[in-house]
Design a protein around this motif. Sequence first.
Motif, short mmCIF file in Angstrom:
data_model
loop_
_atom_site.label_atom_id
_atom_site.label_comp_id
_atom_site.label_asym_id
_atom_site.label_seq_id
_atom_site.Cartn_x
_atom_site.Cartn_y
_atom_site.Cartn_z
N GLU A 179 0.83 -1.20 0.00
CA GLU A 179 0.00 0.00 0.00
C GLU A 179 0.87 1.25 0.00
O GLU A 179 0.56 2.24 -0.68
CB GLU A 179 -0.94 0.00 1.21
N ASP A 197 -3.00 9.37 3.82
CA ASP A 197 -3.75 8.31 3.15
C ASP A 197 -3.53 6.95 3.79
O ASP A 197 -4.46 6.12 3.85
CB ASP A 197 -3.36 8.25 1.67
N ILE A 198 -2.32 6.69 4.28
CA ILE A 198 -2.08 5.37 4.87
C ILE A 198 -2.80 5.26 6.22
O ILE A 198 -3.22 4.18 6.62
CB ILE A 198 -0.57 5.07 4.99
N SER A 200 -5.72 6.59 6.77
CA SER A 200 -7.10 6.26 6.37
C SER A 200 -7.21 4.79 5.98
O SER A 200 -8.22 4.13 6.26
CB SER A 200 -7.53 7.15 5.20
N TRP A 201 -6.17 4.27 5.32
CA TRP A 201 -6.18 2.86 4.91
C TRP A 201 -6.22 1.95 6.13
O TRP A 201 -6.98 1.00 6.18
CB TRP A 201 -4.94 2.59 4.06
N LYS A 218 2.42 4.14 10.82
CA LYS A 218 1.63 5.10 10.05
C LYS A 218 2.38 6.38 9.75
O LYS A 218 1.86 7.26 9.08
CB LYS A 218 0.34 5.43 10.81
#
Length: 600
Positions: A179, A197-198, A200-201, A218
């Motif tokens: 990811e 974004d990570i 949120s992932w 993170k």
Amino acid sequence: MQQSQGDNLEALKLLQESYLGKVRLIYIDPPYNTGGDLVYRDDFSSSKQEYLWKSGQVNDVGERLTTNTEANGRFHSDWLSLIYPRLRLAKRFLAQDGVILVSIDDAEQASLRRLMDEVFGEQNFIAQLVWEKGRKNDAKLFSAGHEYVMVYAKSKSTLREKQVKWREEKPGAREIWNEYLRLRDLHGADDASIEKDIASWFAGLSKSDPAKKWSRYKRIDANGPWRDRDISWPGGNGPRYDVVHPVTGVPCRVPERGWIYSDPNEMQRQIDLGLVVFREDHSEPPFRKAHLRPLNDERPTEGDDEDEVDVDTELATQVRGTYFYKQSQVAVRHLRELMGAKVFNNPKDHVELSRLFEYVLNGQEGIVMDFFAGSGTTAEAVFDLCSRTGLNCPVILVQLPESLEDNLKSATGSAKTTIQNAIKFLQELNKPLNIAELTKIRIRKAGERILGESKSSDWAGDIGFRAFTVDTSNFAEITTTPDATDQDTLLDLVESVKGDRSGLDVLFEVLIAWGLDLSAPINEETVEGHQVYVVDDGALLGCFDGQLDETLIRALAQRAASDDTQKVVFKDIGFATDDAAINAYQVFEQLSPETDVKVI
């Protein structure tokens, strides 16, 4: 891969010359002691019937007077007599840095532990793993839904000398890294956007996703995801010195346990590398970075707590605990779907075994052996391991061709239904009704599936195997005395090889006798009108035809010289006279003197 059919003790005796000291990992799941009769042939100090009669468990005509309870003297001894000689041979197969894993349940785990201490040495015990497979709600007192896996080294001192450390990639770590790579392609050098974004992932992952556990990774820098790591000396009484805050210019508060780095110069080096992160001011100690893909400079220091250290590998790793959980029905469903019918009860989980094999092999290739092959789970586990990691590990399986029809006679309940399914399954395929046939079918189906799903370009993709059956020698035996031998008998003894045996049969007996690898490539060629077996790219040449002439001998001798052939073997009856055989030796002595010529 090889698969042998027959009593595994006899098969192991035959295989030992070829694989003595060459096996890196042995895994066995032997038949558990249920108190029933054992299907394997073993010689005990007294026969079972003799023991039962002496102990008053049968009458004069052999009728049983008692049930086989654990109080019976042979309840444990029969089973241990089965396992003991096989473990002794297993030890001989293991390389010096080899490891054996044995699955067992509560009935014999204590006895097996003592037996393995005797065979392998108590000092070579590594661990006793607990494999929890699910709760049994019909239990009266406690649910015993677990099994054990005994782990022993051939030589634990060798593992120490080689500084072996077993670690496994943290489950979910690769998904996080993939990811991150996707987001890096999307955002380029914008670490802040990747970090957002990570996060949120991670938030969108289910609680059961293994990557969720590592959501501390993170934070993002040029080297990828990272988390904070303690900078204090584990256990306390660590070194204390000034570490100046780069903004306030005041020494930071020293952790209660002292700094992790004993030398202030090493601390400064870590700061210069950007692996130490300071807080807003000097009132709190800084912390260290721990990257998901560790850098060389993130190796453990002398004071590191092993539970908090990511060692120098591709991705973050961890040491395994001795307890793990995998619901047993997962393996049942997988095998039923793979075979198209439920033909085995209680199969082992190939995914869990694959992970365990990967952990113990520690990134090294080597032969894997299982001499209680059963449903063939070990083969599928090795296929899975190789397809994921790119390793190429040969696997040797041995399985008794145990009759399903015989098993059906004493089976009850779900076990009886499963055996009936297996019999029907094999009948539809016109195959012999035994477990070894099911094993071979499972290996083929598993290999084809994994080959289609392989994710590693480094794996050779070899899913083929050779199947052997334990039998009598291919060579004729002289069982008559001179006085009892007539002219017709003498003519029968001229041929040294039994009439119903093929050239390949003879070749493989030669390979076994000479301790050569049974998985070596074999090609059949025609040379001067004769069938010639070319083994391992010409390392061995074999011709078992009759009417061998000098033209063939010279052609093979010239080939042996060009291919650096080590051995050439002929059948004695292939030469019309003793002079012809002697001439063959002379031709090789002249044209290929380094080649060893054998006439059998």
